[in-house]
Design a protein around this motif. Structure first.
Motif, mmCIF file in Angstrom:
data_model
loop_
_atom_site.group_PDB
_atom_site.id
_atom_site.type_symbol
_atom_site.label_atom_id
_atom_site.label_comp_id
_atom_site.label_asym_id
_atom_site.label_seq_id
_atom_site.Cartn_x
_atom_site.Cartn_y
_atom_site.Cartn_z
ATOM 1 N N SER A 68 -5.563 45.135 26.341
ATOM 2 C CA SER A 68 -6.990 45.950 27.413
ATOM 3 C C SER A 68 -5.924 47.229 27.450
ATOM 4 O O SER A 68 -4.641 47.254 27.270
ATOM 5 C CB SER A 68 -7.007 44.629 28.450
ATOM 6 N N TRP A 69 -6.416 48.161 27.983
ATOM 7 C CA TRP A 69 -5.929 48.970 28.283
ATOM 8 C C TRP A 69 -5.868 49.689 29.646
ATOM 9 O O TRP A 69 -7.124 49.307 30.150
ATOM 10 C CB TRP A 69 -6.144 50.503 27.185
ATOM 11 N N CYS A 125 -1.038 49.865 28.093
ATOM 12 C CA CYS A 125 -1.558 48.571 27.279
ATOM 13 C C CYS A 125 -0.898 47.261 27.807
ATOM 14 O O CYS A 125 -0.127 47.412 28.364
ATOM 15 C CB CYS A 125 -1.255 48.858 25.737
ATOM 16 N N HIS A 130 -8.762 51.086 34.603
ATOM 17 C CA HIS A 130 -9.096 50.164 32.866
ATOM 18 C C HIS A 130 -9.818 51.280 32.113
ATOM 19 O O HIS A 130 -11.055 52.202 32.725
ATOM 20 C CB HIS A 130 -10.491 48.748 33.915
ATOM 21 N N ASP A 170 -12.470 51.228 29.647
ATOM 22 C CA ASP A 170 -13.033 50.112 28.142
ATOM 23 C C ASP A 170 -13.357 51.040 27.089
ATOM 24 O O ASP A 170 -14.435 52.155 27.040
ATOM 25 C CB ASP A 170 -14.554 49.984 29.382
#
Length: 1178
Positions: free
Chosen positions: A68-69, A112, A75, A77
């Motif tokens: 996920s970043w 990341c 966040h 998306d």
């Protein structure tokens, strides 16, 4: 099956290898483990706005992690943005810019996170910024008008780009502008002129900015510079200023240094640890200032300090806090100096002291994570667990945070997690992930089984035993099948299981067993070690000094292990050999054909195997004759001297030993170069002496051990002023050619010795010892003057003086000459002869009065000749001989006279004109001597027991013959000599019959003549008596028998073979038995018969003793004539050049020719008689 591994032995490779095998081992991927980030983009990531943006994030873990970043802390998306995708099984983002996206819209900070059931790892904060290359803002540039010698700064002011552009200056033709100590570019891109010169005038000074990320170059508008020289200013204002104002001042005013950048006397600079420190000082001034750098209170760091931009920039790489301090730049010229102090402070972004490392623990074990960093200012440490600040992360009773350390006690499987340590200060941050993985696993050995290691003897051997287990297994090593555990100082046991043998020997080879055990189990593995012989260069290349265009050869002979395949590579100056067919690489040598200057350098032979590498180097120095000097300059011109200076050419690796200076006189001898002087090779200036009235040009030749250079180009010409001559002609002489004249000669002066136009000579003479005035005459273009009407051979004082249009040379010195000679007037008197022996006499005479010589006395000549022989009273052609005795000698020796002869002689005095009259003839006789050999010996009328001898008297009896002596002896079948018989014969006899001889017997005869003085040389001959009739009859009867005929044929065949062999050996110069015995018995007087066996001794085959050889038989007329053996010195005589030394010994030659009588019969080539051949078999 064994897997082969070669262990490198070089230091660099060994360090890398140790780093590999000693670092902590990864957890095998088939076991559960938290995520680990393996790849990520840099923290400051500048991207090309025209291309897709790729932000990397790769991680591993079991089970495989998900990604996920976050973007700018929130966040991100990616599913909601169609331009952004994530690579499968990866966290790497791809932002599609090429299909409509804009890079500026994605500028920001990205992070990341990789997560699985055992924890979460996070990447660094990655700042994404698009590259920018803006255009120059338009500006109006005014031309720069500058006075010669003033300073100037051309500003570049490039647009602000990301990253900053690279600046350079060019002209309209895209050629870089030349830079120097006077003109250079500063770190900010501006172009600085310490002082301008007229050649700086141009209208196309253009600054360019290159942006590497976008591969674009931006151009500033051209800048114009016009430099006004003092000459042009004078022309402009000449109407308003006086001549003194214009030309009395210096054309350009010299100025002390002034700093253009940085300004003021002090400044400060902050640089970060590990970066490159660049300090700059650029000064104006005339002459151009020179920059020097120092560090106050310390030294500039060695090996890290560099000077750039003509020493205007100080560069220190990899700076540390120790490089902080005050750096002073000093600009100096001949008028003064100026300085600037830069205070440097080195700060530091955080850097690791101890980064946290992954922990693998078994349930119930303890452990620690340590995170220590340093920086300036000191960084703060913060911990995160699975990407969440540890203060708000779920609690874990097994962990305790203590500043930069987390302590774990009695961990359980739920304690597995990934911890992040963040160390940060105002200059940056560090982020490290380290997991705690709680596992219970029996030991595993990760090194392949039966792995083969090969190392060079006396090198370290590293045997790998990579392992994993939880709890951590213990490692033990064994050697051999039943070997004991390895211990002791000869082994090193590393924590990662590697066994190190620091110095492996031949006996270190074998099989090694690694055993790993913990409480859950045990496992072992075998590896194999082979020891190889080292590679050696047993014949190394050697230093070579080769002349240009010669051949150079380097050897490189190696010795290596038979199981290793070496490769030999040759390098020049640590680079590959030039691609040139002149370089010939052989099996164990390198040859360079026709070497040139560019072949100078270091040649290295590198030998590589899979295990080791050795090398050896040698230097090749190419030498040649020096290049010619150049830039000849004449200074200090005076009437009689000038200074010549030059610049030496390249010495071509052989030091110049001296310079030769030559000159040309274009006025008198154009095109002809003369030697002037030479100076040592360290000298490049010489003061030369000059002569008046010469148009000089000079050239210089350099000399080294190889040879001379080509001459330099001639210097400028220099014509010296005229002057009166400095010297007079040399080698003045006065010698008369006739009795009534005096010829005065001299060596004329050379052209440059004349010192001016109109060269002439004043010739003066007067008779010596007579009160006469000088008589003089002036002549030109000659080197001889004849004075007529002089007395015969009287001395004269003579002098010759040079003069020209400007005057006379110094007064010349006088020389003495003589007028011409005439023949002497009188003959020597009181001539006496003293006969010393039969071939030598001494002659005496009184000298003639010097006045009667009428010339220079050269000596006396003695004429002598043989009138007749006293023995025969017969006259023959008179042949006079001449001996010359130099100087005033009054005696001499007459050698080579014939014995028992009557001679006459006379003596004459000699001067330069010729010979005087002869003295009255003087008669003298020589005493008797020994005679020559009889003229011939002939043997006739052979019978059964007698022979008849006839002979001729000696050609040169040399006295009154008293008798003849005959000696003879028999020779038997074996060629040995019998008893010698002697007979004396009266002198008036010419024949003799010898009786009572043995039939069919060979005899040898020796015959000579005697006078009262003694015996002369002998003549020899041989003869054979004949057989009786009965013996011949019996032999005929036998000869008719068949058996005898067969026997004779066999014997004849053997004799033929023997003769062939002897002939071959004789032609080769060898000896056979008869020859050896002949040599031993050459004298018949010492050849007695051998009484024990009745045989005669063998005899010689010398010229007068040849009874068996071809041509040694008596000729058909039995006549022998001996060669004339007279050795009188008349045979050597020649001309009138013979003379005696001061002691009367003969040193001259005679005019007579050698007289020889023809030889007869003694070398007859007839074949042997058949009768004689038969007699040899009886």
């Amino acid at each position: 099956m064994m897997k082969k591994m070669n262990i490198p032995t070089s230091k660099t490779s060994l360090v890398l290898f140790l780093c590999q095998i000693i670092s902590a081992l990864d957890v095998p991927l088939d076991l559960s483990q938290p995520p680990t980030i393996t790849q990520q983009s840099p923290k400051d990531y500048i991207v090309d706005p025209r291309e897709n943006i790729v932000i990397q994030c790769e991680a591993k873990g079991k089970p495989p992690p998900s990604f996920s970043w976050t973007r700018n802390g929130t966040h991100f998306d990616i599913d909601k943005d169609s331009q952004v995708t994530m690579k499968p099984n990866s966290g790497t983002l791809v932002i599609n810019i090429m299909n409509g996206g804009k890079a500026e819209a994605y500028e920001g900070v990205y992070q990341c996170t990789a997560r699985n059931e055992r924890g979460a790892a996070v990447s660094n904060n990655i700042m994404i910024r698009p590259s920018r290359s803006p255009l120059w803002t338009k500006e109006k540039l005014e031309p720069n008008h500058v006075r010669e010698g003033d300073s100037l700064v051309l500003h570049c002011r490039p647009p602000v780009g990301l990253p900053p552009p690279i600046i350079f200056w060019m002209d309209n033709a895209f050629q870089r502008l030349p830079q120097s100590e006077r003109v250079s570019q500063g770190l900010n891109g501006d172009l600085y002129f310490s002082n301008v010169q007229p050649e700086d005038t141009r209208e196309d000074y253009i600054c360019y900015a290159r942006f590497n990320h976008t591969q674009t170059i931006q151009q500033k508008q051209p800048i114009s510079v016009k430099v006004y020289s003092m000459d042009s200013l004078n022309d402009t204002i000449a109407a308003n200023l006086s001549d003194t104002d214009i030309y009395g001042a210096k054309p350009v005013t010299e100025r002390q240094p002034v700093l253009l950048t940085p300004t003021g006397s002090t400044s400060t600079k902050v640089e970060l640890r590990g970066n490159v420190l660049l300090l700059e000082c650029i000064a104006a001034g005339l002459p151009t200032p020179v920059i020097r750098w120092i560090k106050e209170g310390g030294e500039l760091p060695a090996n890290r300090t560099f000077f750039e931009n003509f020493k205007k920039t100080l560069k220190i790489i990899d700076v540390s806090e120790a490089d902080s301090g005050n750096y002073k730049c000093i600009a100096r010229n001949t008028l003064g100096s100026v300085y600037h102090v830069i205070s440097v402070t080195v700060k530091a972004a955080p850097y690791w002291i101890t980064a946290p490392r992954n922990l693998v623990l078994s349930p119930g074990e303890d452990g620690t994570l340590i995170c220590r960093a340093n920086g300036n200012p000191k960084p703060s440490i913060s911990w995160l667990a699975n990407g969440v600040p540890i203060a708000i992360a779920p609690e874990d009773p097994s962990r305790k945070v203590d500043g930069d350390t987390i302590i774990f006690s009695h961990v359980q499987e739920r304690s597995s997690a990934v911890y992040q340590c963040n160390a940060s200060n105002e200059y940056g941050y560090l982020l490290a992930n380290a997991f705690v993985n709680v596992l219970a696993e029996p030991p595993r050995i990760l090194t392949p089984a039966n792995k083969l290691y090969q190392v060079i003897a006396d090198s370290p051997a590293l045997l790998d035993c990579a392992y994993f287990g939880s709890p951590k297994p213990e490692i033990e090593w064994f050697k051999g099948v039943k070997g004991s555990i390895l211990r002791g100082n000869e082994y090193v046991f590393h924590d990662n299981g590697t066994l190190e043998i620091p110095v492996a020997q031949k006996n270190s080879a074998g099989t090694y067993t690694c055993v790993a055990r913990n409480e859950l189990g045990k496992i072992q593995n075998e590896v194999h070690l082979e020891i190889k012989d080292p590679t050696m260069i047993i014949k190394q290349p050697e230093y070579k000094v080769i002349q240009r265009y010669g051949h150079a050869s380097f050897e490189c002979i190696i010795k290596h292990d038979s199981t290793l395949l070496p490769t030999v590579t040759w390098l020049k100056d640590n680079e590959e050999l030039p691609d040139d067919e002149r370089f010939l690489v052989g099996k164990d040598n390198l040859t360079i054909m026709n070497v040139t200057d560019k072949d100078d350098g270091t040649y290295t032979c590198v030998v590589n195997t899979t295990l080791d590498s050795v090398s050896a180097s040698a230097v090749l120095t190419v030498v040649a004759r020096p290049n010619p000097p150049f830039d000849l300059e004449l200074t200090g011109q005076l009437e009689r001297s000038i200074t010549l200076s030059w610049i030496p050419g390249d010495e071509n690796n052989s030091p110049i030993t001296n310079f030769i200076i030559e000159y040309e006189d274009a006025l008198h001898e154009p095109g002809v170069w003369h030697y002037q002087t030479e100076v040592p090779g360290t000298q490049t200036t010489v003061k030369l002496k000059l002569s008046p009235y010469v148009n000089y040009s000079f050239r210089v030749i350099a000399v080294n051990k190889i040879g001379r250079s080509q001459p330099s180009e001639p210097s400028d010409q220099y014509l010296t002023k005229s002057a009166s001559p400095d010297e007079n002609p040399a080698n003045v002489q006065g010698i008369g050619s006739e009795p009534d004249n005096l010829v005065i000669t001299w060596e004329p002066l050379k052209g440059f010795q004349s010192n001016g136009p109109g060269l002439q000579y004043k010739v003066s003479w007067r008779q010596k010892d007579v009160d006469d005035e000088w008589t003089s005459v002036i002549v030109a273009n000659v080197s001889k003057y004849i004075v007529s009407g002089t007395p015969t051979f009287v001395p004269y004082e003579i002098k010759v003086q040079a003069l020209n249009d400007l005057g006379y040379a110094p007064e010349p010195s006088e020389v003495i000459g003589h007028s011409g000679e005439d023949l002497p007037m009188v003959a020597p008197g009181n001539v006496q002869v003293h006969v010393i022996n039969s071939t030598l006499a001494k002659v005496h005479w009184d000298p003639v009065p010097l006045k009667t010589v009428r010339g220079h006395l050269q000596g006396y000549k003695v004429y002598y000749w043989k009138v007749q022989s006293l023995s025969r009273r017969s006259r023959r052609h008179v042949e006079k001989k001449i001996l010359t005795f130099r100087g005033n000698k009054t005696f001499g020796m007459l050698p080579g006279l014939e014995p028992y002869s009557s001679y006459k002689l006379n003596v004459r005095v000699v001067n330069g004109k010729g010979e005087g009259p002869a003295s009255p003839d003087k008669v003298f006789n020589t005493p008797e001597g020994v005679p020559s050999s009889p003229s011939f010996l002939k043997i006739t009328n052979p019978t059964l027991d007698s022979l008849t001898l006839e002979w001729g008297s000696p050609t040169h009896p040399n006295g009154v013959l008293t008798s003849y002596t005959l000696k003879f002896q028999p020779i038997n079948n074996t060629h040995e000599l019998g008893p010698l018989v002697e007979i004396r014969i009266p002198a008036n006899e010419s024949s003799l019959i010898l009786k009572n001889l043995n039939y069919s017997t060979r005899y040898k005869f020796y015959f000579n003549a005697q006078t009262s003085v003694g015996s002369g040389s002998q003549i020899t001959e041989e003869a054979v008596t004949i057989m009786d009739e009965a013996m011949a009859s019996r032999q005929v009867d036998i000869a008719t028998q068949g058996w005898f005929i067969g026997l004779m044929c066999a014997v004849a065949l053997l004799i033929l073979i023997l003769l062939i062999v002897c002939f071959i050996r004789r032609n080769k110069g060898g000896k056979y038995p008869v020859k050896e015995k002949e040599d031993a018995h050459a004298d018949p007087e010492i050849q007695p018969m051998k009484e024990d066996d009745g045989t005669f001794g063998e005899y010689s085959d010398a010229e007068d003793h040849k009874p068996l050889k071809k041509g040694s038989r008596t000729p058909s007329d039995r006549t022998v004539k001996k060669e004339d053996s007279d050795d009188s010195l008349v045979d050597y005589g020649e001309g009138v050049n013979g003379q005696f030394n001061e002691d009367g010994s003969f040193i001259g030659q005679y005019s007579g020719k050698k007289e020889k009588e023809p030889a007869e019969g003694n070398e007859s080539s007839e074949a042997p008689s058949p009768v004689n051949a038969m007699n040899s078999f009886v």
